[in-house]
Design an enzyme around this catalytic site. Structure first.
Site, mmCIF file in Angstrom:
data_model
loop_
_atom_site.group_PDB
_atom_site.id
_atom_site.type_symbol
_atom_site.label_atom_id
_atom_site.label_comp_id
_atom_site.label_asym_id
_atom_site.label_seq_id
_atom_site.Cartn_x
_atom_site.Cartn_y
_atom_site.Cartn_z
ATOM 1 N N ILE A 133 -0.446 15.072 12.381
ATOM 2 C CA ILE A 133 -0.111 15.826 11.170
ATOM 3 C C ILE A 133 -1.250 16.777 10.771
ATOM 4 O O ILE A 133 -1.014 17.932 10.412
ATOM 5 C CB ILE A 133 0.223 14.847 10.017
ATOM 6 C CG1 ILE A 133 1.544 14.120 10.343
ATOM 7 C CG2 ILE A 133 0.296 15.555 8.679
ATOM 8 C CD1 ILE A 133 1.884 12.963 9.401
ATOM 9 N N ASP B 83 -17.136 10.799 9.159
ATOM 10 C CA ASP B 83 -16.283 9.654 8.830
ATOM 11 C C ASP B 83 -15.953 9.741 7.336
ATOM 12 O O ASP B 83 -16.858 9.634 6.499
ATOM 13 C CB ASP B 83 -17.057 8.364 9.164
ATOM 14 C CG ASP B 83 -16.246 7.105 8.869
ATOM 15 O OD1 ASP B 83 -15.249 7.175 8.130
ATOM 16 O OD2 ASP B 83 -16.642 6.042 9.384
ATOM 17 N N ASN C 6 -6.197 14.152 4.826
ATOM 18 C CA ASN C 6 -5.134 13.685 5.730
ATOM 19 C C ASN C 6 -5.521 12.476 6.580
ATOM 20 O O ASN C 6 -4.657 11.715 6.996
ATOM 21 C CB ASN C 6 -4.737 14.866 6.634
ATOM 22 C CG ASN C 6 -3.911 14.422 7.816
ATOM 23 O OD1 ASN C 6 -2.734 14.120 7.689
ATOM 24 N ND2 ASN C 6 -4.555 14.345 8.999
ATOM 25 N N LYS D 27 -12.877 13.444 -4.742
ATOM 26 C CA LYS D 27 -14.035 13.539 -5.649
ATOM 27 C C LYS D 27 -14.876 14.787 -5.373
ATOM 28 O O LYS D 27 -15.151 15.581 -6.280
ATOM 29 C CB LYS D 27 -14.900 12.267 -5.471
ATOM 30 C CG LYS D 27 -16.231 12.288 -6.196
ATOM 31 C CD LYS D 27 -16.999 10.992 -5.960
ATOM 32 C CE LYS D 27 -18.438 11.125 -6.459
ATOM 33 N NZ LYS D 27 -19.185 9.863 -6.342
ATOM 34 N N TYR E 108 -1.803 -1.162 5.319
ATOM 35 C CA TYR E 108 -1.442 0.263 5.376
ATOM 36 C C TYR E 108 -0.569 0.641 4.178
ATOM 37 O O TYR E 108 -0.833 1.615 3.461
ATOM 38 C CB TYR E 108 -0.716 0.546 6.682
ATOM 39 C CG TYR E 108 -0.331 1.991 6.866
ATOM 40 C CD1 TYR E 108 -1.267 2.938 7.283
ATOM 41 C CD2 TYR E 108 0.967 2.426 6.596
ATOM 42 C CE1 TYR E 108 -0.912 4.264 7.432
ATOM 43 C CE2 TYR E 108 1.326 3.753 6.748
ATOM 44 C CZ TYR E 108 0.385 4.667 7.175
ATOM 45 O OH TYR E 108 0.734 5.991 7.326
ATOM 46 N N LYS F 64 -1.368 3.157 1.014
ATOM 47 C CA LYS F 64 -0.599 4.378 0.746
ATOM 48 C C LYS F 64 -0.011 4.370 -0.666
ATOM 49 O O LYS F 64 0.217 5.425 -1.256
ATOM 50 C CB LYS F 64 0.490 4.565 1.814
ATOM 51 C CG LYS F 64 -0.078 4.811 3.219
ATOM 52 C CD LYS F 64 -0.940 6.080 3.259
ATOM 53 C CE LYS F 64 -1.542 6.355 4.610
ATOM 54 N NZ LYS F 64 -2.344 7.592 4.660
ATOM 55 N N THR G 272 3.941 11.182 15.966
ATOM 56 C CA THR G 272 2.508 11.347 16.250
ATOM 57 C C THR G 272 2.022 10.102 16.983
ATOM 58 O O THR G 272 2.768 9.137 17.144
ATOM 59 C CB THR G 272 1.694 11.469 14.948
ATOM 60 O OG1 THR G 272 1.773 10.218 14.261
ATOM 61 C CG2 THR G 272 2.210 12.581 14.053
HETATM 62 P P1 ADP Z 1 -0.815 10.873 11.718
HETATM 63 O O1 ADP Z 1 -1.037 12.266 12.168
HETATM 64 O O2 ADP Z 1 0.554 10.332 11.991
HETATM 65 O O3 ADP Z 1 -1.236 10.635 10.279
HETATM 66 P P2 ADP Z 1 -2.844 10.123 13.712
HETATM 67 O O4 ADP Z 1 -3.399 8.778 14.022
HETATM 68 O O5 ADP Z 1 -2.211 10.917 14.820
HETATM 69 O O6 ADP Z 1 -1.774 9.882 12.549
HETATM 70 O O7 ADP Z 1 -3.949 11.029 13.014
HETATM 71 C C1 ADP Z 1 -4.900 10.542 12.096
HETATM 72 C C2 ADP Z 1 -6.184 11.329 12.273
HETATM 73 O O8 ADP Z 1 -7.178 10.819 11.388
HETATM 74 C C3 ADP Z 1 -6.735 11.241 13.697
HETATM 75 O O9 ADP Z 1 -7.105 12.528 14.136
HETATM 76 C C4 ADP Z 1 -7.934 10.326 13.531
HETATM 77 O O10 ADP Z 1 -8.952 10.538 14.493
HETATM 78 C C5 ADP Z 1 -8.393 10.712 12.120
HETATM 79 N N1 ADP Z 1 -9.265 9.693 11.518
HETATM 80 C C6 ADP Z 1 -9.120 8.344 11.581
HETATM 81 N N2 ADP Z 1 -10.136 7.739 10.934
HETATM 82 C C7 ADP Z 1 -10.936 8.717 10.449
HETATM 83 C C8 ADP Z 1 -12.150 8.731 9.694
HETATM 84 N N3 ADP Z 1 -12.731 7.598 9.312
HETATM 85 N N4 ADP Z 1 -12.703 9.940 9.378
HETATM 86 C C9 ADP Z 1 -12.128 11.094 9.763
HETATM 87 N N5 ADP Z 1 -10.975 11.140 10.478
HETATM 88 C C10 ADP Z 1 -10.391 9.975 10.814
#
Ligand code: ADP
Length: 263
Positions: free
Chosen positions: A21, A68, A95, A128, A161, A165, A196
Site C-alpha cells: 500500500i 524504524d 502507513n 506527533k 493487530y 488498528k 499485498t
Molecule cells: P500492507 O501494504 O498490506 O500494509 P506490507 O507488509 O506489504 O503491508 O507493507 C508494510 C510496510 O511497512 C513494509 O514495507 C514494511 O517493511 C514496513 N514496515 C514494517 N515495520 C516497519 C517499521 N518498524 N518502520 C518502518 N517501516 C516498517
C-alpha cells in the site's frame, strides 16, 4: 484563515513505502506532482532506492529514509531530514505496519508489544512530529494513518493487530480534534482485503507466500469469492484526502473494502 488558500500538498512523507500500500501511495502522490520522503526498514532499502530512482526520473525530488517508526529519535530525524531536504512537510502518511497471527492464548507479550510498537507507537510518533512541524509552518496539512477493517470489528487469530488498528482510529480522532484549529486534517484509511505481502500470508510476512488474500479472507470469515483489490484503491482515497478541497473531512477512518465491513 482560509483553508483553501493556505494549504497545498507539495511534500509528503510516506512510511513503509517500499512495498504494498505504501508503495502505491508513493507512486500516486508522485504522479500528482508531490515531492516525497520515502521511509522503510533496512530490509527494504534496495527497493526503496529503486523506487526513489524511478520517481526522480519522472521529475520528482525524493529522499529515501531508512528508519524504524517505532523509535522516537528515528521519527524525529525523519521529519527533520524531510524538511531539510525538501523544505517543508505538508502531508504525512503513517502507513508502516506489521501483523501477527496467533490465538490470544498463544499470543506472547513480546509479539503483542512489537505489533503495538510499530502500529500504535509508530503511528503516534509520526502524527506527533508531523503535527508539530505543520503547526510550526502555519499552512495547515494532512495527516493520514493506516487502520483496517480489523480496526472496526473483531477478528479471530489477530487480536494484537486488530486492537492496534482500533487504536489507530482512537489516535486519529483525538488528533483530529486537536488539530482542526490549525487547518490540519487527520484521517485514516481502513482497507479490506488488499493484495499485498501482508494479506498474501500474514503467518509469514517475510516469505510473502500463500494465495493472494485468501488467508485474510478466511480470518475474516469470508469466502474466497469475497471482494479484494490492488493497493491502488487505497492510493486513490489518499490522493483525494490530500487535496485542498477536502479540508472539511477530518477524524474519519474511511473504509475502502468493497463492502466487507458492512457485510
Ligand atoms: P500492507 O501494504 O498490506 O500494509 P506490507 O507488509 O506489504 O503491508 O507493507 C508494510 C510496510 O511497512 C513494509 O514495507 C514494511 O517493511 C514496513 N514496515 C514494517 N515495520 C516497519 C517499521 N518498524 N518502520 C518502518 N517501516 C516498517
Amino acid at each position: 484563515m482560509a483553508p483553501l488558500e493556505s494549504y497545498a500538498p507539495r511534500v509528503a512523507l510516506v512510511t513503509g513505502a517500499g512495498q504494498g500500500i505504501g508503495r502505491a501511495i508513493a507512486l500516486r502522490l508522485a504522479s500528482e506532482g508531490i515531492d516525497l520522503a520515502l521511509n522503510d526498514i533496512p530490509r527494504n532499502a534496495e527497493v526503496l532506492d529503486e523506487l526513489a530512482k524511478e520517481l526522480r526520473e519522472k521529475g520528482r525530488r525524493v529522499v529515501p529514509l531508512i528508519a524504524d517508526v517505532s523509535v522516537e529519535e528515528d521519527v524525529k530525524a525523519m521529519v527533520e531530514k524531510t524538511v531539510e531536504e525538501l523544505g517543508e512537510l505538508n502531508v504525512m502518511i503513517a502507513n508502516a505496519g506489521i501483523a501477527h497471527v496467533a490465538p490470544v492464548v498463544e499470543t506472547t507479550v513480546e509479539a503483542w508489544e512489537r505489533v503495538f510498537a510499530v502500529n500504535v507507537r509508530g503511528t503516534m510518533l509520526c502524527y506527533k512530529y508531523a503535527a508539530a512541524q505543520m503547526i510550526k509552518q502555519g499552512h495547515g496539512g494532512r495527516i493520514i494513518g493506516a487502520s483496517s477493517v480489523m480496526g472496526k470489528k473483531g477478528c479471530p487469530m489477530v487480536s494484537a493487530y486488530c486492537s492496534s488498528k482500533f487504536a489507530v482510529r482512537g489516535l486519529t480522532q483525538s488528533l483530529a480534534c486537536e488539530l482542526a484549529q490549525h487547518n490540519i486534517t487527520v484521517n485514516a484509511y481502513a482497507p479490506g482485503v488488499i493484495l499485498t505481502a501482508m494479506t498474501n500470508n500474514p503467518r509469514d510476512l517475510d516469505k510473502g507466500e500463500g494465495k493472494h488474500g485468501d488467508s485474510t479472507k478466511s480470518l475474516l470469515g469470508l469466502p474466497p469469492s469475497a471482494p479484494d483489490a490492488e493497493p491502488e484503491v487505497i492510493a486513490s482515497i489518499v490522493s483525494y484526502l490530500v487535496k485542498p478541497e477536502t479540508y472539511f473531512i477530518t477524524g474519519q477512518a474511511i473504509s475502502v473494502d468493497g463492502g466487507v465491513y458492512m457485510s
